[in-house]
Design a protein around this motif. Structure first.
Motif, PDB file in Angstrom:
ATOM      1  N   PHE A   1      40.816  40.894  49.079  1.00 44.46           N
ATOM      2  CA  PHE A   1      42.061  41.248  48.818  1.00 44.46           C
ATOM      3  C   PHE A   1      41.943  42.181  47.702  1.00 44.46           C
ATOM      4  O   PHE A   1      40.835  41.769  46.519  1.00 44.46           O
ATOM      5  CB  PHE A   1      43.024  40.102  48.109  1.00 44.46           C
ATOM      6  CG  PHE A   1      43.317  38.937  49.069  1.00 44.46           C
ATOM      7  CD1 PHE A   1      44.358  39.112  49.929  1.00 44.46           C
ATOM      8  CD2 PHE A   1      42.496  37.886  49.282  1.00 44.46           C
ATOM      9  CE1 PHE A   1      44.778  38.012  50.695  1.00 44.46           C
ATOM     10  CE2 PHE A   1      42.872  36.816  50.177  1.00 44.46           C
ATOM     11  CZ  PHE A   1      43.720  36.977  51.114  1.00 44.46           C
ATOM     12  N   LYS A   2      42.841  43.223  47.467  1.00 50.40           N
ATOM     13  CA  LYS A   2      42.548  44.168  46.126  1.00 50.40           C
ATOM     14  C   LYS A   2      43.968  43.692  45.392  1.00 50.40           C
ATOM     15  O   LYS A   2      44.953  44.050  45.719  1.00 50.40           O
ATOM     16  CB  LYS A   2      42.776  45.665  46.580  1.00 50.40           C
ATOM     17  CG  LYS A   2      42.531  46.746  45.451  1.00 50.40           C
ATOM     18  CD  LYS A   2      42.653  48.004  45.991  1.00 50.40           C
ATOM     19  CE  LYS A   2      42.947  49.025  44.941  1.00 50.40           C
ATOM     20  NZ  LYS A   2      43.158  50.034  45.384  1.00 50.40           N
ATOM     21  N   ILE A   3      43.444  43.150  44.159  1.00 45.85           N
ATOM     22  CA  ILE A   3      44.751  42.818  43.053  1.00 45.85           C
ATOM     23  C   ILE A   3      44.196  43.195  41.808  1.00 45.85           C
ATOM     24  O   ILE A   3      42.867  43.462  41.410  1.00 45.85           O
ATOM     25  CB  ILE A   3      44.658  41.296  43.130  1.00 45.85           C
ATOM     26  CG1 ILE A   3      45.113  40.665  44.698  1.00 45.85           C
ATOM     27  CG2 ILE A   3      45.709  40.831  42.234  1.00 45.85           C
ATOM     28  CD1 ILE A   3      44.994  39.447  44.896  1.00 45.85           C
ATOM     29  N   ARG A   4      45.278  43.563  40.809  1.00 44.11           N
ATOM     30  CA  ARG A   4      44.915  43.830  39.274  1.00 44.11           C
ATOM     31  C   ARG A   4      44.575  42.381  38.924  1.00 44.11           C
ATOM     32  O   ARG A   4      45.368  41.420  39.144  1.00 44.11           O
ATOM     33  CB  ARG A   4      46.198  44.339  39.086  1.00 44.11           C
ATOM     34  CG  ARG A   4      46.235  45.904  39.666  1.00 44.11           C
ATOM     35  CD  ARG A   4      47.063  46.754  38.659  1.00 44.11           C
ATOM     36  NE  ARG A   4      46.623  47.094  37.484  1.00 44.11           N
ATOM     37  CZ  ARG A   4      47.049  47.760  36.613  1.00 44.11           C
ATOM     38  NH1 ARG A   4      48.320  48.252  36.852  1.00 44.11           N
ATOM     39  NH2 ARG A   4      46.679  48.122  35.446  1.00 44.11           N
ATOM     40  N   SER A   5      43.752  42.230  38.000  1.00 41.83           N
ATOM     41  CA  SER A   5      43.320  41.162  37.264  1.00 41.83           C
ATOM     42  C   SER A   5      42.329  41.440  36.079  1.00 41.83           C
ATOM     43  O   SER A   5      41.908  42.725  35.805  1.00 41.83           O
ATOM     44  CB  SER A   5      42.381  40.292  38.276  1.00 41.83           C
ATOM     45  OG  SER A   5      42.047  39.245  37.539  1.00 41.83           O
ATOM     46  N   THR A   6      42.355  40.614  35.097  1.00 40.00           N
ATOM     47  CA  THR A   6      41.469  40.808  34.074  1.00 40.00           C
ATOM     48  C   THR A   6      40.202  40.289  34.141  1.00 40.00           C
ATOM     49  O   THR A   6      39.172  40.131  33.583  1.00 40.00           O
ATOM     50  CB  THR A   6      42.088  39.837  32.906  1.00 40.00           C
ATOM     51  OG1 THR A   6      42.214  38.663  33.196  1.00 40.00           O
ATOM     52  CG2 THR A   6      43.334  40.650  32.453  1.00 40.00           C
ATOM     53  N   CYS A   7      39.847  39.463  35.478  1.00 37.05           N
ATOM     54  CA  CYS A   7      38.335  38.893  35.845  1.00 37.05           C
ATOM     55  C   CYS A   7      37.432  40.311  35.690  1.00 37.05           C
ATOM     56  O   CYS A   7      37.730  41.071  36.468  1.00 37.05           O
ATOM     57  CB  CYS A   7      38.459  38.256  37.106  1.00 37.05           C
ATOM     58  SG  CYS A   7      39.622  36.943  37.161  1.00 37.05           S
ATOM     59  N   THR A   8      36.263  39.784  35.718  1.00 31.62           N
ATOM     60  CA  THR A   8      35.193  40.710  35.471  1.00 31.62           C
ATOM     61  C   THR A   8      34.007  40.042  36.389  1.00 31.62           C
ATOM     62  O   THR A   8      33.952  38.793  36.669  1.00 31.62           O
ATOM     63  CB  THR A   8      34.657  41.148  34.344  1.00 31.62           C
ATOM     64  OG1 THR A   8      34.235  40.034  33.632  1.00 31.62           O
ATOM     65  CG2 THR A   8      35.667  42.101  33.595  1.00 31.62           C
ATOM     66  N   SER A   9      33.132  41.107  37.059  1.00 32.24           N
ATOM     67  CA  SER A   9      32.074  40.652  37.671  1.00 32.24           C
ATOM     68  C   SER A   9      30.970  41.771  37.620  1.00 32.24           C
ATOM     69  O   SER A   9      31.177  42.926  37.397  1.00 32.24           O
ATOM     70  CB  SER A   9      32.576  40.483  39.013  1.00 32.24           C
ATOM     71  OG  SER A   9      31.337  39.979  40.124  1.00 32.24           O
ATOM     72  N   SER A  10      29.648  41.288  37.923  1.00 31.32           N
ATOM     73  CA  SER A  10      28.662  42.246  37.759  1.00 31.32           C
ATOM     74  C   SER A  10      28.324  42.762  39.364  1.00 31.32           C
ATOM     75  O   SER A  10      27.846  43.835  39.436  1.00 31.32           O
ATOM     76  CB  SER A  10      27.260  41.591  37.309  1.00 31.32           C
ATOM     77  OG  SER A  10      26.991  40.396  38.054  1.00 31.32           O
ATOM     78  N   GLN A  11      29.041  42.119  40.316  1.00 29.04           N
ATOM     79  CA  GLN A  11      28.717  42.348  41.606  1.00 29.04           C
ATOM     80  C   GLN A  11      29.919  43.666  41.813  1.00 29.04           C
ATOM     81  O   GLN A  11      30.991  43.617  41.474  1.00 29.04           O
ATOM     82  CB  GLN A  11      28.966  41.299  42.626  1.00 29.04           C
ATOM     83  CG  GLN A  11      27.769  40.240  42.575  1.00 29.04           C
ATOM     84  CD  GLN A  11      28.184  39.218  43.775  1.00 29.04           C
ATOM     85  OE1 GLN A  11      29.305  39.097  43.958  1.00 29.04           O
ATOM     86  NE2 GLN A  11      26.926  38.662  44.076  1.00 29.04           N
ATOM     87  N   THR A  12      29.790  44.545  42.637  1.00 28.40           N
ATOM     88  CA  THR A  12      30.601  45.781  43.121  1.00 28.40           C
ATOM     89  C   THR A  12      30.631  45.817  44.339  1.00 28.40           C
ATOM     90  O   THR A  12      29.706  45.447  45.104  1.00 28.40           O
ATOM     91  CB  THR A  12      30.518  46.846  42.414  1.00 28.40           C
ATOM     92  OG1 THR A  12      29.098  47.486  42.752  1.00 28.40           O
ATOM     93  CG2 THR A  12      30.548  46.522  40.615  1.00 28.40           C
ATOM     94  N   ILE A  13      31.809  46.487  45.113  1.00 27.48           N
ATOM     95  CA  ILE A  13      32.009  46.578  46.324  1.00 27.48           C
ATOM     96  C   ILE A  13      32.659  47.956  46.406  1.00 27.48           C
ATOM     97  O   ILE A  13      33.695  48.434  45.805  1.00 27.48           O
ATOM     98  CB  ILE A  13      32.902  45.504  47.120  1.00 27.48           C
ATOM     99  CG1 ILE A  13      32.823  45.769  48.694  1.00 27.48           C
ATOM    100  CG2 ILE A  13      34.371  45.247  46.654  1.00 27.48           C
ATOM    101  CD1 ILE A  13      33.152  44.665  49.481  1.00 27.48           C
ATOM    102  N   GLU A  14      32.363  48.763  47.467  1.00 26.18           N
ATOM    103  CA  GLU A  14      33.277  49.939  47.707  1.00 26.18           C
ATOM    104  C   GLU A  14      34.422  49.677  48.549  1.00 26.18           C
ATOM    105  O   GLU A  14      34.108  49.204  49.695  1.00 26.18           O
ATOM    106  CB  GLU A  14      32.145  51.121  48.276  1.00 26.18           C
ATOM    107  CG  GLU A  14      32.753  52.509  48.365  1.00 26.18           C
ATOM    108  CD  GLU A  14      31.911  53.569  48.912  1.00 26.18           C
ATOM    109  OE1 GLU A  14      32.322  54.452  49.612  1.00 26.18           O
ATOM    110  OE2 GLU A  14      30.878  53.414  48.632  1.00 26.18           O
ATOM    111  N   TRP A  15      35.654  49.912  48.277  1.00 28.19           N
ATOM    112  CA  TRP A  15      36.714  49.764  49.043  1.00 28.19           C
ATOM    113  C   TRP A  15      37.271  50.772  49.923  1.00 28.19           C
ATOM    114  O   TRP A  15      36.390  51.760  50.043  1.00 28.19           O
ATOM    115  CB  TRP A  15      37.804  49.554  48.106  1.00 28.19           C
ATOM    116  CG  TRP A  15      39.063  48.795  48.510  1.00 28.19           C
ATOM    117  CD1 TRP A  15      40.386  49.255  48.548  1.00 28.19           C
ATOM    118  CD2 TRP A  15      39.248  47.487  49.218  1.00 28.19           C
ATOM    119  NE1 TRP A  15      41.246  48.437  49.289  1.00 28.19           N
ATOM    120  CE2 TRP A  15      40.554  47.070  49.506  1.00 28.19           C
ATOM    121  CE3 TRP A  15      38.422  46.563  49.060  1.00 28.19           C
ATOM    122  CZ2 TRP A  15      41.085  46.375  50.154  1.00 28.19           C
ATOM    123  CZ3 TRP A  15      38.890  45.354  50.099  1.00 28.19           C
ATOM    124  CH2 TRP A  15      40.115  45.369  50.426  1.00 28.19           C
TER     125      TRP A  15
END
Length: 88
Positions: free
Chosen positions: A23-37
């Protein structure tokens, strides 16, 4: 709004690990892992244990066995009592 006191609010990808849905959602959560959408941009990736895609209440696969078992127990207990009262 005051500057520099609010968390960054941007798009984040949430992945439900139980069914693999993203799911692509706006949020204030952060993560060190990334993904190309799909749009070619890179977003932070947050893993979830359960989401609306896999939760039984939202998927319509809610289990009723527990409730059915309780109802059957109730009926069997009171069926015995009603049979005794009819025999007397």
């Amino acid at each position: 709004m005051k500057k520099h006191i609010h968390p960054q609010y941007d798009y984040v990808i949430f992945r439900d690990t139980s069914c693999g849905q993203d799911f692509k959602i706006r949020s204030t959560c952060t993560s060190s892992q990334t993904i190309e959408w799909e749009d070619g941009k890179t977003y932070p990736l947050i893993h979830l244990d359960i989401s609306s895609a896999s939760h039984p209440v939202y998927t319509g696969e809610q289990r009723q066995a527990k409730a059915e078992g309780r109802i059957a127990q109730f009926n069997s207990r009171f069926k015995k009592r009603s049979l005794k009262s009819k025999q007397e």
